[in-house]
Design an enzyme around this catalytic site. Structure first.
Site, short mmCIF file in Angstrom:
data_model
loop_
_atom_site.label_atom_id
_atom_site.label_comp_id
_atom_site.label_asym_id
_atom_site.label_seq_id
_atom_site.Cartn_x
_atom_site.Cartn_y
_atom_site.Cartn_z
N HIS A 27 3.31 17.00 10.98
CA HIS A 27 2.03 17.09 10.54
C HIS A 27 1.31 17.64 11.96
O HIS A 27 0.29 18.24 11.75
CB HIS A 27 1.20 15.85 10.06
CG HIS A 27 1.82 15.43 8.79
ND1 HIS A 27 1.34 16.15 7.84
CD2 HIS A 27 2.80 14.42 8.34
CE1 HIS A 27 2.22 15.52 6.74
NE2 HIS A 27 2.72 14.77 7.26
N CYS A 77 9.39 10.37 0.97
CA CYS A 77 8.68 9.99 2.09
C CYS A 77 6.88 9.85 1.82
O CYS A 77 6.18 10.75 1.65
CB CYS A 77 8.62 10.85 3.30
SG CYS A 77 8.03 9.83 4.74
N SER A 81 6.28 15.77 -0.23
CA SER A 81 6.66 14.90 -1.10
C SER A 81 5.64 14.99 -2.23
O SER A 81 5.79 14.16 -3.44
CB SER A 81 6.88 13.50 -0.64
OG SER A 81 7.99 13.31 0.21
N CYS A 125 7.00 11.39 9.78
CA CYS A 125 6.91 12.86 9.77
C CYS A 125 5.77 13.29 10.89
O CYS A 125 5.07 14.02 10.81
CB CYS A 125 6.58 13.16 8.48
SG CYS A 125 7.40 12.26 6.99
N GLU A 162 0.71 -1.16 0.15
CA GLU A 162 0.18 -0.11 0.14
C GLU A 162 0.80 1.39 -0.14
O GLU A 162 1.59 1.63 0.98
CB GLU A 162 -0.86 -0.07 1.11
CG GLU A 162 -1.70 -1.26 1.58
CD GLU A 162 -2.55 -1.61 0.54
OE1 GLU A 162 -3.25 -0.64 -0.16
OE2 GLU A 162 -2.94 -2.88 0.12
N ARG A 181 11.68 17.79 4.60
CA ARG A 181 11.57 17.58 3.18
C ARG A 181 11.03 18.65 2.17
O ARG A 181 10.97 18.46 1.08
CB ARG A 181 10.76 16.28 2.83
CG ARG A 181 11.62 14.91 3.13
CD ARG A 181 10.55 13.70 3.21
NE ARG A 181 11.03 12.82 4.17
CZ ARG A 181 11.34 12.98 5.51
NH1 ARG A 181 10.60 13.83 6.05
NH2 ARG A 181 12.08 12.25 6.02
N CYS A 232 5.11 5.57 4.59
CA CYS A 232 4.79 5.48 6.04
C CYS A 232 3.61 5.17 6.18
O CYS A 232 3.39 5.04 7.55
CB CYS A 232 5.57 6.36 6.60
SG CYS A 232 6.26 7.68 5.63
#
Lengths: 185, 566
Positions: free
Chosen positions: B68, B545, B501, B64, B14, B478, B548
């Protein structure tokens, strides 16, 4: 004192992938453990798992697993030991942050910090859609997964006891309905 | 006829990154970056209390997490025009810096160094020569013969066992690997040591955030840290002292090891300053606020179009009007319904999956655009923008990097060379050194403010009855991260996260313009197309990234990455 980590891994926003954090929080709410045992909702830790491996003598992880075999139904609980994981190939990392239980374990082994005992309690998922709730078959597997963690503690000779008055598992992401359905566990 | 190569880590079922390139005469002639999973996690937030949103967004990604959480509380504060007490700003800044230092160290050593370092050369390294080399480039006291010997023995044991373990999938002996055995050993020794120092950076996050990986101390309006110099459980001088000690060790590692290693590797692969440039529009937002209202910052932001460094534009605030108005997302080549680019506040996440099709839709990543153009984000964008604006701290460490690379490689280095695959690694090291200095500054600012008797950490949010919109930004490891929230009557009506990303891994837009990964791969020479190490080097230099989100374990034991040559 033996240091033991019981870590639930998975993303609580992606349906059955959240099984690990559920199990970890339910265990902490319903049981007391001897000193040196840490129960943690680790989320999706990627290579930070190396730090958890290096800090402990034994590690029990709970995670969703992907198995194509149609004979194995969603909600099946499967056990993997260190040797099973060490047989896997690491990923060619396109995305360097790919989920990396295998990579973390192989790295820990290279750095000579891997725990001797590792058990992965895997629960076959049914759905990984964006939702905070578990599917029926995976929710029904919670008790078996918890029992497997306790079996491993017995095998390791670690003492624990059932709390007569459980603490709040604080499964803050779940709907009220789902949270209520977990009360009897 | 060009060959098509697909690099697809297939068992990451996924949500992972897939790269397709066309190769003509051993060079990349076309490229597609795609993400293979629909997330749509933002939809979970609709109808929820905006004060809780950060708990959920913190779970978007396991690497991350804090970034967030931070962007989320900032978005709600922006919607409410709510100021944040200065103590809370400093505490948040310290968490963000410590997280970034951890992230940059892990990225270089654990995730990218082995693109450049050939493990199988290490047993051939001469220990005396390695020690001499190390002493000539850094005062690091752990550059000792004993540490080099221990690292070399470890690799020899792995090689002798026939079980390569973590090294199983490396492109060892690839013709693009060119470091001497001694440099390989030096870098590998630091790869081992890096593990200790990234952990120390994470401990700082843990002390201030009360837990890792998911911090607990945030709240809309400030932080929940109790500050009390007389309490043993609150944030007190002992804890601040502990943070100071940890930061000193991390900063020393960054300056004496990470920064030097990046410069040395760069100097020894000079051709990689000419590869991987790609999109030369750059975007960064200001961060590390120095006051409650967010009017001045320690990291500058702005944008550069078409590599025109002299024409740099400046964002005055972290939610600058130009940024607010300029962002849109295009879904022409992404698996979503929609016929025109939408601003994030109006954004929709309405999936419409079709098979991967190079000419039509091929990715679950939307194409974010700024004033209609693709933008490269990340440390390189930040360093170039700061450099162009004459930001003293950026100039200090960029200058130091240019000097170090020049000295090791006996070459003339110019700031323009940073626009490359190696430049992205160099810029990340420059940023890490800047952040190290700023960590110590912000710790001092916090300590001084507490010493004055100011223990305030929180302003109460008040939600109006009508609809309000906010954007919360963070210049993350990033690159530019923005969370866009629409709140109606105290509940979330819409929520969109435009993540770094997504900017960099963006697919083409309606005009056909490539995203940054795609553009950066064009013209890359491949020594052995069936072992596309060069593609990995450039993609990894962005520090992608995307995967994750999901952590499912796949025990099937089959080949984990598929490199398919058609």
């Amino acid at each position: 004192m033996k240091k033991i980590l019981i870590g639930g891994i998975g993303n609580v926003l992606l349906g059955d992938d959240g099984i690990g954090p559920y199990v970890a929080r339910l265990l902490a709410a319903h049981f007391e453990f001897e000193e040196g045992v840490e129960v943690a909702d680790l989320g999706t830790p990627a290579l930070d798992l190396i730090d958890h491996f290096s800090a402990n003598d034994a590690v029990i992880l709970i995670d969703s697993v992907k198995i194509d075999d149609p004979e194995i139904p969603p909600g099946a609980v499967l056990l993997y030991r260190k040797a099973d994981i060490m047989r896997q190939r690491p990923a060619v990392r396109m995305d360097p942050h790919s989920p990396t239980l295998i990579d973390a374990m192989l790295s820990a082994e290279l750095f000579a910090v891997a725990p001797n005992d590792l058990l992965l309690v895997g629960i076959k998922s049914e759905s990984l859609e964006a939702t905070c709730n578990l599917s029926g078959p995976v929710q029904a597997a919670l008790e078996e997964a918890i029992a497997e963690v306790l079996n491993e503690l017995d095998r390791l000779g670690v003492a624990y006891s059932y709390r007569t008055i459980p603490e709040d598992p604080d499964i803050w992401w779940a709907s009220e309905q789902q949270e209520e359905s977990l009360v009897d566990i | 006829m060009a060959n098509r190569i697909t690099i697809d880590p297939i068992t990451r079922i996924e949500g992972h990154l897939r790269i397709d390139v066309e190769v003509d005469n051993n060079a990349v002639s076309n490229a597609w970056a795609s993400c293979t999973m629909w997330r749509g996690i933002e939809n979970i937030l609709k109808g929820r209390d905006p004060r809780d949103a950060w708990l959920f967004t913190q779970r978007f990604c396991g690497v991350c997490t804090t970034v967030h959480a931070m962007a989320s509380v900032r978005s709600v504060e922006d919607a409410l025009k709510l100021e944040v007490p200065i103590n809370a700003q400093y505490i948040r800044n310290l968490i963000l810096i410590a997280h970034a230092l951890h992230d940059h160290i892990v990225h270089f050593y654990q995730l990218s160094a082995l693109d450049w370092v050939d493990i199988l050369q290490i047993p051939k390294a001469d220990l005396s020569a390695t020690t001499k080399l190390a002493e000539s480039i850094s005062p690091w006291t752990r550059n000792s013969r004993e540490e080099f010997q221990a690292a070399q023995d470890r690799v020899k044991a792995v090689a002798a066992s026939g079980q390569l373990g973590i090294f199983m999938n490396g492109y060892w002996g690839h013709p693009a690997m060119r470091l001497s055995p001694e440099v390989n050993l030096l870098a590998f020794t630091h790869y081992v040591q890096a593990l200790e120092y990234q952990r120390k950076a994470l401990q700082v996050v843990g002390i201030l955030g009360s837990k890792t990986p998911h911090i607990q101390n945030l709240t809309v309006g400030g932080v929940a840290n109790a500050i009390d110099l007389d309490s043993s459980t609150a944030l007190n001088m002992d804890r601040l002292q502990m943070i100071r000690g940890l930061l000193e060790e991390v900063v020393q590692f960054v300056n004496q090891v990470y920064f030097v290693d990046v410069c040395a590797v760069a100097a020894l692969y000079p051709e990689w300053f000419k590869i991987g440039k790609g999109v030369n529009n750059y975007l960064a937002v200001p961060d590390l606020p120095l006051d409650s209202a967010g009017t001045s910052y320690d990291l500058p932001g702005g944008y550069i179009m078409n590599g025109n460094i002299g024409g740099v534009h400046t964002f005055k605030t972290a939610a600058d009007k130009d940024f607010r108005d300029g962002v849109s997302e295009d879904v022409a080549h992404a698996y979503y319904r929609g016929d025109k680019p939408l601003h994030p506040w109006k954004g929709k996440t309405d999936p419409a999956f079709t098979e991967w099709n190079a000419d039509e839709k091929y990715s679950w990543v939307k194409a974010p655009r700024f004033n209609g153009a693709p933008m490269q984000v990340g440390p390189l964008a930040q360093v170039l923008i700061g450099y162009a604006q004459g930001h003293p701290l950026t100039k200090k460490y960029a200058g130091k990097a240019i000097e170090t690379i020049g000295a090791v490689g006996h070459m003339q280095v110019t700031p323009g060379m940073l626009e490359s695959t190696l430049g992205r690694h160099g810029a990340r090291a420059i940023r890490a050194a800047m952040l190290g200095e700023l960590a110590q500054k912000h710790l001092q600012l916090l300590t001084d403010n507490i010493a004055k008797g100011d223990y305030t950490v929180f302003n109460q949010p008040v939600f109006p009855s009508g609809e309000v919109e906010g954007v919360g930004t963070h210049e993350a490891p990033r690159g530019t991260l923005s969370h866009w929230v629409v709140v109606d009557g105290g509940k979330i009506k819409n929520y969109q996260a435009v993540v770094p990303s997504t900017w960099n891994a963006s697919p083409r837009d309606a005009s056909g313009a490539h995203g940054p990964y795609e553009a950066s791969l064009l013209h890359t020479p491949l020594a052995r197309p069936e072992e596309p190490l060069e593609v990995l080097r450039t993609v990894h230099s962005f520090d992608p990234c995307m995967a994750c989100a999901c952590h499912t374990f796949d025990p099937s034991g089959r080949e984990i990455a598929k490199v398919k040559v058609l």
